[in-house]
Design a protein around this motif. Sequence first.
Motif, PDB file in Angstrom:
ATOM      1  N   PRO A  85       0.814  -1.222   0.000  1.00  0.00           N
ATOM      2  CA  PRO A  85       0.000   0.000   0.000  1.00  0.00           C
ATOM      3  C   PRO A  85       0.852   1.278   0.000  1.00  0.00           C
ATOM      4  CG  PRO A  85      -0.747  -1.508   1.718  1.00  0.00           C
ATOM      5  CD  PRO A  85       0.535  -2.059   1.156  1.00  0.00           C
ATOM      6  N   LEU A  86       1.942   1.237   0.732  1.00  0.00           N
ATOM      7  CA  LEU A  86       2.846   2.388   0.765  1.00  0.00           C
ATOM      8  C   LEU A  86       3.430   2.643  -0.624  1.00  0.00           C
ATOM      9  CD1 LEU A  86       4.477   4.594   2.172  1.00  0.00           C
ATOM     10  CD2 LEU A  86       6.111   2.828   2.870  1.00  0.00           C
ATOM     11  N   ALA A  87       3.806   1.589  -1.310  1.00  0.00           N
ATOM     12  CA  ALA A  87       4.375   1.733  -2.652  1.00  0.00           C
ATOM     13  C   ALA A  87       3.376   2.376  -3.601  1.00  0.00           C
ATOM     14  CB  ALA A  87       4.825   0.379  -3.184  1.00  0.00           C
ATOM     15  N   TYR A  88       2.115   1.955  -3.544  1.00  0.00           N
ATOM     16  CA  TYR A  88       1.091   2.563  -4.406  1.00  0.00           C
ATOM     17  C   TYR A  88       0.938   4.046  -4.093  1.00  0.00           C
ATOM     18  CZ  TYR A  88      -0.414  -1.676  -6.717  1.00  0.00           C
ATOM     19  OH  TYR A  88      -0.454  -2.789  -7.506  1.00  0.00           O
TER      20      TYR A  88
ATOM     21  N   ASP B  66      -4.904   5.408 -11.076  1.00  0.00           N
ATOM     22  CA  ASP B  66      -5.585   4.761 -12.189  1.00  0.00           C
ATOM     23  C   ASP B  66      -5.802   3.273 -11.986  1.00  0.00           C
ATOM     24  OD1 ASP B  66      -2.846   4.587 -12.234  1.00  0.00           O
ATOM     25  OD2 ASP B  66      -2.657   4.661 -14.396  1.00  0.00           O
ATOM     26  N   TYR B  67      -5.018   2.641 -11.144  1.00  0.00           N
ATOM     27  CA  TYR B  67      -5.217   1.226 -10.840  1.00  0.00           C
ATOM     28  C   TYR B  67      -4.601   0.917  -9.486  1.00  0.00           C
ATOM     29  CZ  TYR B  67      -0.385   0.594 -12.416  1.00  0.00           C
ATOM     30  OH  TYR B  67       0.975   0.676 -12.566  1.00  0.00           O
ATOM     31  N   GLY B  68      -5.023  -0.201  -8.928  1.00  0.00           N
ATOM     32  CA  GLY B  68      -4.535  -0.590  -7.613  1.00  0.00           C
ATOM     33  C   GLY B  68      -4.244  -2.073  -7.553  1.00  0.00           C
TER      34      GLY B  68
END
Length: 100
Positions: free
Chosen positions: A67-70, A77-79
């Motif tokens: 989650p931190l990286a995202y 735009d995407y997860g």
Amino acid sequence: MFDGQTLNLSGLGPYAESPDREIRHDAAAARWAFFAEHGAALDDLYDRLVKLRHRIARTLGDANFTPLAYRRMGRLDYGPAEVATYREEVRRHVVPSSPG
């Protein structure tokens, strides 16, 4: 050492694209020799990196680094769910199936 020079892995790049098959082969052999020689140190470095990233994520309140990286990449735009779908599609349609 390669071609009389001390090169890093990027420096082997032009040799890996040479029209001469023997030069390409020698460049690939030099590249893999580097990894064979430094494999243990690279494994240790990677292990420490993963543990550090995990500790940073936990300190910031996340269960793990994903989650931190995202958030760090500013992904809007995407997860993780979309990435999981993409990976499954690659596995299903791109990766060769094993015989049997």
